[in-house]
Write a protein that holds these residues in place. Structure first.
Motif, mmCIF file in Angstrom:
data_model
loop_
_atom_site.group_PDB
_atom_site.id
_atom_site.type_symbol
_atom_site.label_atom_id
_atom_site.label_comp_id
_atom_site.label_asym_id
_atom_site.label_seq_id
_atom_site.Cartn_x
_atom_site.Cartn_y
_atom_site.Cartn_z
ATOM 1 N N LYS A 1 0.863 -1.186 0.000
ATOM 2 C CA LYS A 1 0.000 0.000 0.000
ATOM 3 C C LYS A 1 0.896 1.231 0.000
ATOM 4 O O LYS A 1 1.822 1.326 0.816
ATOM 5 C CB LYS A 1 -0.924 0.000 1.207
ATOM 6 C CG LYS A 1 -2.063 1.009 1.115
ATOM 7 C CD LYS A 1 -3.009 0.848 2.280
ATOM 8 C CE LYS A 1 -4.207 1.786 2.135
ATOM 9 N NZ LYS A 1 -5.057 1.453 0.967
ATOM 10 N N SER B 1 -2.591 -0.931 5.810
ATOM 11 C CA SER B 1 -3.258 0.369 5.845
ATOM 12 C C SER B 1 -3.080 1.038 7.205
ATOM 13 O O SER B 1 -2.880 2.263 7.276
ATOM 14 C CB SER B 1 -4.750 0.193 5.538
ATOM 15 O OG SER B 1 -4.942 -0.386 4.263
ATOM 16 N N ASN C 1 -3.153 0.494 -3.994
ATOM 17 C CA ASN C 1 -2.775 -0.841 -3.552
ATOM 18 C C ASN C 1 -2.090 -1.569 -4.705
ATOM 19 O O ASN C 1 -2.715 -1.779 -5.760
ATOM 20 C CB ASN C 1 -3.994 -1.647 -3.100
ATOM 21 C CG ASN C 1 -4.612 -1.093 -1.831
ATOM 22 O OD1 ASN C 1 -3.928 -0.475 -1.037
ATOM 23 N ND2 ASN C 1 -5.908 -1.314 -1.659
ATOM 24 N N CYS D 1 -10.017 -1.415 -1.142
ATOM 25 C CA CYS D 1 -8.991 -0.480 -0.685
ATOM 26 C C CYS D 1 -9.490 0.298 0.525
ATOM 27 O O CYS D 1 -10.418 1.109 0.400
ATOM 28 C CB CYS D 1 -8.630 0.480 -1.815
ATOM 29 S SG CYS D 1 -7.290 1.609 -1.424
#
Length: 434
Positions: free
Chosen positions: A151, A258, A288, A296
């Motif tokens: 990410k 994340s 991503n 996402c």
């Protein structure tokens, strides 16, 4: 206690003047490079004395801190809008010569490699965008090969160089550099003024209250020192090239990746606020990199969401979520085709080919392997889209020929040969003709 700055010699000043480009524009004082290069040795000695007095007194002359701004219109933009012009700062050339000498002393007395973080590749000798883009792409490729998720967030700092906080910069210079360098740079940053010139009209003088001096020699280094303490974490990767910032977090679980990236964004936001930087979340992006079909999770900069995208551009590289390089390959192919068309168009439109007196025309030489090689110089006329008619009344120069091949076929075969040679050189394996 720090030692004083080593004095400059007349030989150093003369060498710095000799290396200047004659086409460099002068500042408001109209002292051009040509004038300086014609100075006698006595004037160079006096100029050296003036340069040596500046570090000794920790004083930068105010007239050398005055910038004249010229407005260059952007092509295709409406002339009545302010944003349609690009401001160019012109500083006195005498000031730039001193900055070069000063920077040379600074690099010899201070180990700047330990002052600037390793992840910063902008404005550093031996560093380039390609070298910065390689570890970023390698991180993404490794995560895709290992079937993990990468990410990434890419930041856009609004007017980064023009919004450097002078008080904060002076504070960091005091903690980073020896006393003589800090005191002179403090005088260098204070009481700077500028004036706008457009179509022979001059504006009032205004004080520069923020930002590093545009078109200066020391400006890029000052920006790097100001952003050297950008926060980092051990579970994320940061890559910066000047004001372009990329953050990457890799993990098998997208939620954990994340979370790690969001934690780093919180630290960065606090740092931006503390040092008075403005980041535009709307111009930032996060993506991503994975071959999975995963949702996402959102990312925020403070309370503003960062847009999620399937394609981003970083340092000229077009990166999609699966790293297929489709757009990058398409753009490269279009560029190569355009170059070949311009090369062929310049060759066809040449009025005297081959010409020994015109350096911008196409030169022809025979390689040891027997192929005719073409090298295009200054291309001035692109290939038109009209079909070529051999019976046209327009006269063309005779085309070079290979034995047993017509001129037109020879040209096409030569271009195809060089195209195949270039493509085969890019392949990781050798190719042989069938």
């Amino acid at each position: 206690m720090s030692f004083p700055i080593t004095p400059f010699s007349p030989a150093e000043v003369s060498a710095a003047i000799a290396r200047l480009k004659v086409r460099k524009k002068p500042g408001y004082d109209l002292i051009s490079v040509k004038v300086l290069q014609e100075l006698p040795s006595t004037a160079v000695v006096l100029l050296t004395t003036l340069y040596n007095s500046m570090p000794r007194l920790s004083y930068y002359p105010p007239l050398w801190k005055f910038a004249q701004i010229i407005m260059v219109p952007k092509p295709g933009k409406p002339t009545h809008e302010v944003t349609s012009y690009r401001p160019i700062s012109l500083l006195p050339i005498l000031s730039k010569i001193f900055e070069k000498l000063f920077l040379k002393r600074l690099r010899s007395d201070v180990d700047l490699s330990h002052k600037i973080p390793r992840y910063q590749f902008g404005f550093r000798p031996g560093h380039s965008p390609i070298q910065q883009g390689h570890p970023v792409v390698n991180k993404i490729v490794t995560s895709i090969e290992e079937r993990t998720l990468c990410k990434a967030a890419f930041h856009d700092v609004a007017q980064a160089f023009d919004k450097v906080w002078h008080t904060g910069l002076v504070y960091k210079l005091k903690a980073t550099l020896p006393g003589p360098y800090y005191l002179l740079l403090k005088s260098y940053l204070t009481d700077r003024y500028f004036q706008v010139r457009y179509n022979g009209t001059y504006s009032d003088c205004h004080e520069v209250k923020s930002g590093v001096p545009q078109s200066s020699v020391l400006g890029p280094l000052l920006y790097l020192l100001f952003t050297a303490d950008m926060p980092t974490t051990y579970y994320t990767t940061i890559a910066t090239f000047a004001d372009d910032t990329a953050l990457l977090a890799v993990h098998r679980d997208l939620a954990i990746a994340s979370q790690r990236l969001q934690s780093h964004l919180i630290l960065l936001h606090d740092w931006f606020v503390r040092w008075k930087f403005h980041v535009n979340p709307a111009n930032s992006a996060h993506i991503n990199f994975t071959t999975r079909h995963a949702t996402c999770p959102p990312l925020f900069l403070h309370t503003t969401p960062i847009p999620a995208k399937d394609h981003v551009k970083y340092l000229g590289l077009h990166l999609d979520r699966k790293l297929t390089w489709r757009k990058q390959s398409k753009l490269s192919a279009n560029t190569s085709t355009s170059n070949y068309e311009q090369c062929l168009g310049s060759w066809v439109d040449a009025s005297n080919f081959p010409s020994q007196t015109n350096s911008s025309s196409t030169n022809v030489s025979s390689s040891p392997c027997g192929h005719t090689e073409f090298s295009c110089g200054d291309v001035r006329s692109p290939l038109t889209r009209k079909s070529f008619n051999a019976s046209s009344t327009k006269s063309y120069a005779p085309l070079p020929t290979l034995p047993g091949v017509s001129p037109t076929s020879n040209c096409i075969q030569t271009l195809v040969y060089h195209s195949s040679q270039r493509r085969s050189a890019d392949l990781p394996f050798s190719t042989t003709a069938a």
